[in-house]
Design a protein around this motif. Sequence first.
Motif, PDB file in Angstrom:
ATOM      1  N   ASN A  19       0.874 -26.888 -13.117  1.00 42.14           N
ATOM      2  CA  ASN A  19       1.511 -26.209 -11.924  1.00 42.14           C
ATOM      3  C   ASN A  19       1.899 -24.943 -12.378  1.00 42.14           C
ATOM      4  O   ASN A  19       1.858 -24.098 -11.286  1.00 42.14           O
ATOM      5  CB  ASN A  19       3.012 -26.888 -11.751  1.00 42.14           C
ATOM      6  N   LYS A  20       2.229 -24.493 -13.371  1.00 41.03           N
ATOM      7  CA  LYS A  20       2.132 -23.112 -14.051  1.00 41.03           C
ATOM      8  C   LYS A  20       0.578 -22.357 -13.707  1.00 41.03           C
ATOM      9  O   LYS A  20       0.738 -21.326 -13.147  1.00 41.03           O
ATOM     10  CB  LYS A  20       2.257 -23.065 -15.160  1.00 41.03           C
ATOM     11  N   THR A  21      -0.503 -23.022 -13.762  1.00 45.27           N
ATOM     12  CA  THR A  21      -1.452 -22.555 -14.041  1.00 45.27           C
ATOM     13  C   THR A  21      -1.996 -22.357 -12.283  1.00 45.27           C
ATOM     14  O   THR A  21      -2.695 -21.309 -12.107  1.00 45.27           O
ATOM     15  CB  THR A  21      -2.696 -23.358 -14.648  1.00 45.27           C
ATOM     16  N   LYS A  22      -1.773 -23.358 -11.646  1.00 48.87           N
ATOM     17  CA  LYS A  22      -1.827 -23.232 -10.290  1.00 48.87           C
ATOM     18  C   LYS A  22      -0.928 -21.862  -9.703  1.00 48.87           C
ATOM     19  O   LYS A  22      -1.616 -21.131  -9.054  1.00 48.87           O
ATOM     20  CB  LYS A  22      -1.608 -24.359  -9.390  1.00 48.87           C
ATOM     21  N   SER A  23       0.120 -21.851 -10.197  1.00 44.85           N
ATOM     22  CA  SER A  23       0.873 -20.721  -9.633  1.00 44.85           C
ATOM     23  C   SER A  23       0.540 -19.422  -9.991  1.00 44.85           C
ATOM     24  O   SER A  23       0.416 -18.575  -9.520  1.00 44.85           O
ATOM     25  CB  SER A  23       2.527 -20.730  -9.960  1.00 44.85           C
ATOM     26  N   LEU A  24      -0.016 -19.316 -11.172  1.00 49.82           N
ATOM     27  CA  LEU A  24      -0.323 -18.018 -11.763  1.00 49.82           C
ATOM     28  C   LEU A  24      -1.747 -17.790 -11.171  1.00 49.82           C
ATOM     29  O   LEU A  24      -2.192 -16.365 -10.819  1.00 49.82           O
ATOM     30  CB  LEU A  24      -0.696 -18.254 -13.240  1.00 49.82           C
ATOM     31  N   LYS A  25      -2.516 -18.769 -10.908  1.00 53.28           N
ATOM     32  CA  LYS A  25      -3.842 -18.373 -10.156  1.00 53.28           C
ATOM     33  C   LYS A  25      -3.626 -17.861  -8.726  1.00 53.28           C
ATOM     34  O   LYS A  25      -4.162 -16.863  -8.321  1.00 53.28           O
ATOM     35  CB  LYS A  25      -4.683 -19.748 -10.155  1.00 53.28           C
ATOM     36  N   GLN A  26      -2.597 -18.406  -8.045  1.00 54.67           N
ATOM     37  CA  GLN A  26      -2.146 -17.815  -6.639  1.00 54.67           C
ATOM     38  C   GLN A  26      -1.605 -16.294  -6.836  1.00 54.67           C
ATOM     39  O   GLN A  26      -1.976 -15.589  -6.158  1.00 54.67           O
ATOM     40  CB  GLN A  26      -1.188 -18.852  -6.182  1.00 54.67           C
ATOM     41  N   ASN A  27      -0.760 -16.104  -7.563  1.00 55.52           N
ATOM     42  CA  ASN A  27      -0.351 -15.052  -8.095  1.00 55.52           C
ATOM     43  C   ASN A  27      -1.419 -13.834  -8.101  1.00 55.52           C
ATOM     44  O   ASN A  27      -1.273 -12.643  -7.939  1.00 55.52           O
ATOM     45  CB  ASN A  27       0.906 -14.891  -9.342  1.00 55.52           C
ATOM     46  N   ILE A  28      -2.372 -14.223  -9.294  1.00 56.88           N
ATOM     47  CA  ILE A  28      -3.445 -13.312  -9.403  1.00 56.88           C
ATOM     48  C   ILE A  28      -4.260 -13.015  -8.085  1.00 56.88           C
ATOM     49  O   ILE A  28      -4.825 -11.785  -8.115  1.00 56.88           O
ATOM     50  CB  ILE A  28      -4.307 -14.024 -10.680  1.00 56.88           C
ATOM     51  N   THR A  29      -4.539 -14.198  -7.467  1.00 57.33           N
ATOM     52  CA  THR A  29      -5.352 -13.849  -6.449  1.00 57.33           C
ATOM     53  C   THR A  29      -4.445 -12.914  -5.365  1.00 57.33           C
ATOM     54  O   THR A  29      -5.363 -12.116  -4.890  1.00 57.33           O
ATOM     55  CB  THR A  29      -5.720 -15.361  -5.832  1.00 57.33           C
ATOM     56  N   THR A  30      -3.427 -13.260  -5.071  1.00 58.15           N
ATOM     57  CA  THR A  30      -2.684 -12.515  -4.271  1.00 58.15           C
ATOM     58  C   THR A  30      -2.525 -10.784  -4.752  1.00 58.15           C
ATOM     59  O   THR A  30      -2.770 -10.049  -4.105  1.00 58.15           O
ATOM     60  CB  THR A  30      -1.183 -12.838  -4.205  1.00 58.15           C
ATOM     61  N   PHE A  79      -4.612  -9.625  -6.751  1.00 60.39           N
ATOM     62  CA  PHE A  79      -5.998  -8.799  -6.822  1.00 60.39           C
ATOM     63  C   PHE A  79      -6.162  -8.437  -5.411  1.00 60.39           C
ATOM     64  O   PHE A  79      -6.774  -7.273  -4.968  1.00 60.39           O
ATOM     65  CB  PHE A  79      -7.171  -9.729  -7.184  1.00 60.39           C
ATOM     66  N   ALA A  80      -5.861  -9.152  -4.343  1.00 59.82           N
ATOM     67  CA  ALA A  80      -6.096  -8.974  -2.864  1.00 59.82           C
ATOM     68  C   ALA A  80      -5.248  -7.523  -2.442  1.00 59.82           C
ATOM     69  O   ALA A  80      -5.673  -6.897  -1.762  1.00 59.82           O
ATOM     70  CB  ALA A  80      -5.841 -10.006  -2.015  1.00 59.82           C
ATOM     71  N   ARG A  81      -4.117  -7.614  -3.197  1.00 60.47           N
ATOM     72  CA  ARG A  81      -3.025  -6.466  -2.809  1.00 60.47           C
ATOM     73  C   ARG A  81      -4.121  -5.260  -3.457  1.00 60.47           C
ATOM     74  O   ARG A  81      -3.949  -4.063  -2.795  1.00 60.47           O
ATOM     75  CB  ARG A  81      -1.944  -6.604  -3.221  1.00 60.47           C
ATOM     76  N   LEU A  82      -4.320  -5.256  -4.603  1.00 62.10           N
ATOM     77  CA  LEU A  82      -4.659  -4.153  -5.255  1.00 62.10           C
ATOM     78  C   LEU A  82      -6.318  -3.700  -4.614  1.00 62.10           C
ATOM     79  O   LEU A  82      -6.316  -2.469  -4.406  1.00 62.10           O
ATOM     80  CB  LEU A  82      -5.167  -4.445  -6.782  1.00 62.10           C
ATOM     81  N   TYR A  83      -6.813  -4.573  -4.234  1.00 61.06           N
ATOM     82  CA  TYR A  83      -8.254  -4.332  -3.474  1.00 61.06           C
ATOM     83  C   TYR A  83      -7.886  -3.650  -2.000  1.00 61.06           C
ATOM     84  O   TYR A  83      -8.746  -2.500  -2.059  1.00 61.06           O
ATOM     85  CB  TYR A  83      -8.702  -5.558  -3.157  1.00 61.06           C
ATOM     86  N   GLN A  84      -7.170  -4.127  -1.355  1.00 55.55           N
ATOM     87  CA  GLN A  84      -6.718  -3.447  -0.086  1.00 55.55           C
ATOM     88  C   GLN A  84      -5.873  -1.965  -0.427  1.00 55.55           C
ATOM     89  O   GLN A  84      -6.438  -1.047   0.282  1.00 55.55           O
ATOM     90  CB  GLN A  84      -5.659  -4.207   0.549  1.00 55.55           C
ATOM     91  N   PHE A  85      -5.088  -1.731  -1.525  1.00 58.01           N
ATOM     92  CA  PHE A  85      -4.702  -0.624  -1.801  1.00 58.01           C
ATOM     93  C   PHE A  85      -5.977   0.531  -2.088  1.00 58.01           C
ATOM     94  O   PHE A  85      -5.810   1.640  -1.777  1.00 58.01           O
ATOM     95  CB  PHE A  85      -3.795  -0.630  -3.059  1.00 58.01           C
ATOM     96  N   LEU A  86      -6.945  -0.112  -2.832  1.00 52.96           N
ATOM     97  CA  LEU A  86      -8.075   0.697  -3.221  1.00 52.96           C
ATOM     98  C   LEU A  86      -8.905   1.089  -1.940  1.00 52.96           C
ATOM     99  O   LEU A  86      -9.258   2.093  -1.721  1.00 52.96           O
ATOM    100  CB  LEU A  86      -8.884   0.117  -4.271  1.00 52.96           C
ATOM    101  N   GLN A  87      -8.872   0.009  -1.053  1.00 57.20           N
ATOM    102  CA  GLN A  87      -9.565   0.233   0.095  1.00 57.20           C
ATOM    103  C   GLN A  87      -8.822   1.427   1.126  1.00 57.20           C
ATOM    104  O   GLN A  87      -9.600   2.305   1.592  1.00 57.20           O
ATOM    105  CB  GLN A  87      -9.814  -0.761   1.256  1.00 57.20           C
ATOM    106  N   ASP A  88      -7.530   1.449   1.046  1.00 56.63           N
ATOM    107  CA  ASP A  88      -6.754   2.225   1.860  1.00 56.63           C
ATOM    108  C   ASP A  88      -7.026   3.699   1.140  1.00 56.63           C
ATOM    109  O   ASP A  88      -7.215   4.724   1.871  1.00 56.63           O
ATOM    110  CB  ASP A  88      -5.278   1.746   1.753  1.00 56.63           C
ATOM    111  N   LYS A  89      -7.013   3.718  -0.126  1.00 57.59           N
ATOM    112  CA  LYS A  89      -7.210   5.097  -0.587  1.00 57.59           C
ATOM    113  C   LYS A  89      -8.658   5.750  -0.423  1.00 57.59           C
ATOM    114  O   LYS A  89      -8.647   7.002  -0.352  1.00 57.59           O
ATOM    115  CB  LYS A  89      -6.780   4.792  -2.528  1.00 57.59           C
ATOM    116  N   GLU A  90      -9.531   4.826  -0.476  1.00 62.06           N
ATOM    117  CA  GLU A  90     -11.035   5.376  -0.083  1.00 62.06           C
ATOM    118  C   GLU A  90     -11.150   6.077   1.140  1.00 62.06           C
ATOM    119  O   GLU A  90     -11.742   6.718   1.372  1.00 62.06           O
ATOM    120  CB  GLU A  90     -11.941   4.314  -0.294  1.00 62.06           C
ATOM    121  N   GLN A  91     -10.324   5.541   1.897  1.00 65.42           N
ATOM    122  CA  GLN A  91     -10.353   6.124   3.708  1.00 65.42           C
ATOM    123  C   GLN A  91      -9.667   6.944   3.709  1.00 65.42           C
ATOM    124  O   GLN A  91      -9.079   8.094   3.757  1.00 65.42           O
ATOM    125  CB  GLN A  91      -9.995   4.998   4.781  1.00 65.42           C
TER     126      GLN A  91
END
Length: 103
Positions: A78-89, A91-103
């Motif tokens: 359960n902890k692994t699943k939760s951690l994986k979800q947190n990392i994915t979330t 990562f998506a947030r940071l990716y979006q942040f970097l996308q916004d910075k490039e524009q």
Amino acid sequence: CEVHDEKLKLFCIQDETLICVICRDSAVHSGHSFLPLKEAVTLYKEKLKTATDALELKRKHITELQLKQEGKISYIQNKTKSLKQNITTEFARLYQFLQDKEQ
């Protein structure tokens, strides 16, 4: 007794075998100790009960340990699943942040 065609009435303690009265007096069992059949049955029933009880305690202990381990495994999964979800979330947030910075 297959050798003497007599009833097996005694238990040879050293050989742990049933014997007849004639076998008791033979050289094969010279110096051995004997029990009447009923006493031997009672003795071995007690030994078997003691061994069975000890094994039952061990089985219960192992079952308890197994349940604890299964609980720990479930917790870690359960902890692994939760951690994986947190990392994915994250990562998506940071990716979006970097996308916004490039524009």
